[in-house]
Write a protein that holds these residues in place. Structure first.
Motif, PDB file in Angstrom:
ATOM      1  N   ASN A   1      17.124  -4.963  33.373  1.00 29.16           N
ATOM      2  CA  ASN A   1      17.414  -3.812  32.544  1.00 29.16           C
ATOM      3  C   ASN A   1      16.423  -2.700  32.881  1.00 29.16           C
ATOM      4  OD1 ASN A   1      18.266  -2.085  30.556  1.00 29.16           O
ATOM      5  ND2 ASN A   1      17.271  -3.182  28.892  1.00 29.16           N
ATOM      6  N   PHE A   2      16.890  -1.696  33.646  1.00 25.35           N
ATOM      7  CA  PHE A   2      16.053  -0.540  33.953  1.00 25.35           C
ATOM      8  C   PHE A   2      16.069   0.395  32.754  1.00 25.35           C
ATOM      9  CE2 PHE A   2      16.931  -1.974  38.261  1.00 25.35           C
ATOM     10  CZ  PHE A   2      15.709  -1.769  38.891  1.00 25.35           C
ATOM     11  N   MET A   3      14.903   0.723  32.245  1.00 23.26           N
ATOM     12  CA  MET A   3      14.795   1.575  31.057  1.00 23.26           C
ATOM     13  C   MET A   3      14.225   2.951  31.377  1.00 23.26           C
ATOM     14  SD  MET A   3      13.154  -1.453  28.964  1.00 23.26           S
ATOM     15  CE  MET A   3      13.934  -2.137  27.542  1.00 23.26           C
ATOM     16  N   SER A   4      13.398   3.035  32.390  1.00 27.95           N
ATOM     17  CA  SER A   4      12.823   4.307  32.819  1.00 27.95           C
ATOM     18  C   SER A   4      12.445   4.145  34.286  1.00 27.95           C
ATOM     19  CB  SER A   4      11.606   4.679  31.959  1.00 27.95           C
ATOM     20  OG  SER A   4      10.543   3.785  32.176  1.00 27.95           O
ATOM     21  N   SER A   5      11.731   5.110  34.833  1.00 28.79           N
ATOM     22  CA  SER A   5      11.375   5.027  36.246  1.00 28.79           C
ATOM     23  C   SER A   5       9.932   5.460  36.459  1.00 28.79           C
ATOM     24  CB  SER A   5      12.325   5.887  37.094  1.00 28.79           C
ATOM     25  OG  SER A   5      12.162   5.564  38.464  1.00 28.79           O
ATOM     26  N   ALA A   6       9.611   5.676  37.707  1.00 28.26           N
ATOM     27  CA  ALA A   6       8.275   6.134  38.092  1.00 28.26           C
ATOM     28  C   ALA A   6       8.449   7.055  39.283  1.00 28.26           C
ATOM     29  CB  ALA A   6       7.390   4.943  38.454  1.00 28.26           C
TER      30      ALA A   6
ATOM     31  N   ASN B   1       4.985   1.698  33.168  1.00 27.11           N
ATOM     32  CA  ASN B   1       4.363   2.832  33.841  1.00 27.11           C
ATOM     33  C   ASN B   1       3.089   3.179  33.081  1.00 27.11           C
ATOM     34  OD1 ASN B   1       3.673   5.490  34.696  1.00 27.11           O
ATOM     35  ND2 ASN B   1       5.788   5.875  35.282  1.00 27.11           N
ATOM     36  N   LYS B   2       1.940   3.035  33.732  1.00 28.46           N
ATOM     37  CA  LYS B   2       0.660   3.314  33.082  1.00 28.46           C
ATOM     38  C   LYS B   2       0.511   4.791  32.731  1.00 28.46           C
ATOM     39  CE  LYS B   2      -2.855   1.242  32.533  1.00 28.46           C
ATOM     40  NZ  LYS B   2      -3.408   0.667  31.303  1.00 28.46           N
ATOM     41  N   MET B   3       1.173   5.665  33.495  1.00 28.11           N
ATOM     42  CA  MET B   3       1.015   7.099  33.281  1.00 28.11           C
ATOM     43  C   MET B   3       1.811   7.576  32.060  1.00 28.11           C
ATOM     44  SD  MET B   3      -0.851   7.014  35.845  1.00 28.11           S
ATOM     45  CE  MET B   3      -1.421   8.503  36.578  1.00 28.11           C
ATOM     46  N   THR B   4       3.054   7.079  31.931  1.00 28.70           N
ATOM     47  CA  THR B   4       3.923   7.524  30.836  1.00 28.70           C
ATOM     48  C   THR B   4       3.912   6.553  29.664  1.00 28.70           C
ATOM     49  OG1 THR B   4       5.873   6.382  31.699  1.00 28.70           O
ATOM     50  CG2 THR B   4       5.467   8.643  32.498  1.00 28.70           C
ATOM     51  N   ARG B   5       3.365   5.360  29.894  1.00 32.13           N
ATOM     52  CA  ARG B   5       3.327   4.279  28.890  1.00 32.13           C
ATOM     53  C   ARG B   5       4.718   3.766  28.516  1.00 32.13           C
ATOM     54  NH1 ARG B   5      -2.113   4.593  26.082  1.00 32.13           N
ATOM     55  NH2 ARG B   5      -3.119   6.246  27.223  1.00 32.13           N
ATOM     56  N   GLU B   6       5.688   3.995  29.387  1.00 34.00           N
ATOM     57  CA  GLU B   6       7.051   3.524  29.144  1.00 34.00           C
ATOM     58  C   GLU B   6       7.314   2.232  29.906  1.00 34.00           C
ATOM     59  OE1 GLU B   6       9.220   6.996  30.509  1.00 34.00           O
ATOM     60  OE2 GLU B   6       9.701   7.482  28.422  1.00 34.00           O
ATOM     61  N   THR B   7       8.162   1.387  29.343  1.00 33.66           N
ATOM     62  CA  THR B   7       8.635   0.206  30.059  1.00 33.66           C
ATOM     63  C   THR B   7       9.641   0.663  31.095  1.00 33.66           C
ATOM     64  OG1 THR B   7       8.292  -1.244  28.168  1.00 33.66           O
ATOM     65  CG2 THR B   7       9.891  -1.979  29.825  1.00 33.66           C
ATOM     66  N   ILE B   8       9.474   0.209  32.332  1.00 31.75           N
ATOM     67  CA  ILE B   8      10.394   0.559  33.404  1.00 31.75           C
ATOM     68  C   ILE B   8      11.531  -0.447  33.478  1.00 31.75           C
ATOM     69  CG2 ILE B   8      10.628   0.822  35.911  1.00 31.75           C
ATOM     70  CD1 ILE B   8       7.700   1.779  35.930  1.00 31.75           C
ATOM     71  N   ILE B   9      11.185  -1.733  33.415  1.00 28.50           N
ATOM     72  CA  ILE B   9      12.196  -2.777  33.577  1.00 28.50           C
ATOM     73  C   ILE B   9      11.745  -4.033  32.841  1.00 28.50           C
ATOM     74  CG2 ILE B   9      11.180  -3.690  35.706  1.00 28.50           C
ATOM     75  CD1 ILE B   9      13.955  -4.206  36.788  1.00 28.50           C
ATOM     76  N   THR B  10      12.726  -4.792  32.390  1.00 30.59           N
ATOM     77  CA  THR B  10      12.455  -6.132  31.872  1.00 30.59           C
ATOM     78  C   THR B  10      13.380  -7.109  32.592  1.00 30.59           C
ATOM     79  OG1 THR B  10      14.032  -5.877  30.052  1.00 30.59           O
ATOM     80  CG2 THR B  10      11.726  -5.355  29.581  1.00 30.59           C
ATOM     81  N   VAL B  11      12.857  -8.288  32.840  1.00 30.50           N
ATOM     82  CA  VAL B  11      13.638  -9.385  33.406  1.00 30.50           C
ATOM     83  C   VAL B  11      13.370 -10.576  32.502  1.00 30.50           C
ATOM     84  CG1 VAL B  11      14.125 -10.803  35.432  1.00 30.50           C
ATOM     85  CG2 VAL B  11      13.254  -8.478  35.741  1.00 30.50           C
TER      86      VAL B  11
END
Length: 128
Positions: free
Chosen positions: A55-60, A88-98
């Motif tokens: 599940n891709f939630m955001s990117s980098a 993503n350490k810069m945006t503090r968003e989750t990029i993906i979960t598996v």
């Protein structure tokens, strides 16, 4: 969840949209899961059998630093089931979960081999 690895997103890691290429990220996840399983199962003959829906939630983008977190879901007779979160350490968003990565412990002939593990062990506990 313990975050074991950080990666720096470089231009060669990008897709034509200018964001982190999903295939590159999946390769990083697969490698991190394998390294984690090798250490836990104390056997360098470990292979990925299954990776659940992702599940891709955001990117980098270039210059971002991402962290890969791995956690044990359960130990099977010859396998270990892990889950993963990349953020993503810069945006503090989750990029993906598996949710489920299944890695199988193999013998010298490449056949599944019981590993006898039932809980997470930390290297410091094995070395003393």
């Amino acid at each position: 969840m313990r975050f074991h690895t950080r990666k720096w997103v470089k231009p060669e890691d990008l897709n034509p949209n200018g964001t982190l290429f999903g295939g590159r990220l999946l390769a990083w996840i697969d490698e991190e899961a394998a390294l984690y399983a090798v250490i836990q199962l104390e056997n360098n003959k470990v292979v990925t059998k299954y990776m659940s829906e992702i599940n891709f939630m955001s990117s980098a983008k270039t210059g971002d630093i991402i962290e890969i977190g791995i956690e044990v879901v359960k130990f099977g007779k010859t396998s270990v089931v892990l889950n993963c979160e990349v953020r993503n350490k810069m945006t503090r968003e989750t990029i993906i979960t598996v949710d489920n990565l299944v890695l199988v412990n193999l013998d010298e002939n490449g056949k599944p081999k019981p590993h006898g593990k039932t809980k997470v062990e930390y290297v410091k506990n094995r070395l003393t």
